[in-house]
Design a protein around this motif. Sequence first.
Motif, PDB file in Angstrom:
ATOM      1  N   ASN A  28       0.626  -1.161  -0.181  1.00  0.00           N
ATOM      2  CA  ASN A  28      -0.259   0.248   0.319  1.00  0.00           C
ATOM      3  C   ASN A  28       0.967   1.131  -0.173  1.00  0.00           C
ATOM      4  O   ASN A  28       0.667   2.363  -0.188  1.00  0.00           O
ATOM      5  CB  ASN A  28      -0.490  -0.384   0.955  1.00  0.00           C
ATOM      6  N   LYS A  31       2.093   1.886  -3.640  1.00  0.00           N
ATOM      7  CA  LYS A  31       0.595   2.400  -4.687  1.00  0.00           C
ATOM      8  C   LYS A  31       0.676   4.096  -4.012  1.00  0.00           C
ATOM      9  O   LYS A  31      -0.178   5.074  -4.284  1.00  0.00           O
ATOM     10  CB  LYS A  31      -0.724   1.745  -4.175  1.00  0.00           C
ATOM     11  N   GLU A  32       0.340   4.655  -2.518  1.00  0.00           N
ATOM     12  CA  GLU A  32       0.225   5.474  -2.194  1.00  0.00           C
ATOM     13  C   GLU A  32       1.044   6.693  -3.283  1.00  0.00           C
ATOM     14  O   GLU A  32       1.023   7.752  -3.162  1.00  0.00           O
ATOM     15  CB  GLU A  32       0.288   5.814  -0.136  1.00  0.00           C
ATOM     16  N   ASN A  35       0.288   6.835  -6.778  1.00  0.00           N
ATOM     17  CA  ASN A  35      -0.862   7.286  -6.710  1.00  0.00           C
ATOM     18  C   ASN A  35      -0.533   9.361  -7.026  1.00  0.00           C
ATOM     19  O   ASN A  35      -1.495   9.970  -7.625  1.00  0.00           O
ATOM     20  CB  ASN A  35      -1.780   7.085  -5.482  1.00  0.00           C
ATOM     21  N   LYS A  36       0.439   9.442  -5.705  1.00  0.00           N
ATOM     22  CA  LYS A  36       0.624  11.095  -5.656  1.00  0.00           C
ATOM     23  C   LYS A  36       1.688  11.613  -6.921  1.00  0.00           C
ATOM     24  O   LYS A  36       1.729  12.913  -6.626  1.00  0.00           O
ATOM     25  CB  LYS A  36       1.881  11.450  -4.327  1.00  0.00           C
ATOM     26  N   ASP A  80       2.868  -3.188  -7.556  1.00  0.00           N
ATOM     27  CA  ASP A  80       2.710  -1.232  -6.990  1.00  0.00           C
ATOM     28  C   ASP A  80       4.645  -1.320  -6.828  1.00  0.00           C
ATOM     29  O   ASP A  80       4.564  -0.047  -6.921  1.00  0.00           O
ATOM     30  CB  ASP A  80       2.139  -1.284  -5.738  1.00  0.00           C
ATOM     31  N   ASN A  84       5.833   1.564  -9.020  1.00  0.00           N
ATOM     32  CA  ASN A  84       6.609   2.636  -8.111  1.00  0.00           C
ATOM     33  C   ASN A  84       8.147   3.124  -8.772  1.00  0.00           C
ATOM     34  O   ASN A  84       8.449   3.958  -8.607  1.00  0.00           O
ATOM     35  CB  ASN A  84       5.739   3.069  -6.905  1.00  0.00           C
TER      36      ASN A  84
END
Length: 269
Positions: A28, A31-32, A35-36, A80, A84
Amino acid sequence: ALTGDERLTLHPGLLCLAFCTATAQAQNWAKERLNKSPRHSEWIDLKHGDRTVKAFVVYPEVNEKAPAVLVIHEIFGLTDWAKNLADELAAAGYIAIAPDLLTAPGKDTQSYPGQDAAVKAVSALQAPQIFADLDAAAEYVSKLPACNGALAVTGFCWGGGQSFAYANHNPKLKAAYVFYGPGPATSAEAKGIQCPVYGFYGEEDARISATIPQTKEIMKSLGKSYQPEIYAGAGHGFMRTGEAPNAEPANRKAHDDAWARWKSLLKTL
């Protein structure tokens, strides 16, 4: 007995199944971060023959054409974290393309029911399909208007072994960055390499680091450039585990030091 291609595909995968025990599907934090990201990313379809492969592409925010890096994911598939990592390469100024080698009709990495299923599927991939998928990605990214034509390859764990193998397959590469993946087992598996190969290894990963002397010997006998670096106290997969929120100090330091070295090397593309 296994053939050379089988050693480069099945064997590294089975080894990773036994030793890469950290959960790679549920990332996670990665992924965070992704997403940013302010950088442009997109999914594309790479078509070759009767096969279509999904690939994740991230562009740097630069004002001139940039080199490209082909990213080969771990045995866990295009997770993810792998995406990244591609974004982090773009942040450093390079176009990153990461094909999902588990692409099949109606499937990709995320469609597999858990980590074990993805590991099994990656372990079963065969060299001809792997190389064809990577060739399609290499051709696509090299021809992008934003690319200056320079292409390097990198890979991690299973993908680290595949990046070494792909350097032997593709003489157009400018460099190969191998992260804790096995090297060639015979001279035949290295004689086609035309670019420098840079290795990144963990001290606490003897399964892989113990093979470095043989790789050195093979590469030296062929007049090839191979520059390995071993990071003190680091375990297997330190580029992933070293940036997790709960990273052990040795893995975090190895991650940071490896990135510093990598960015310096990338500038030579």
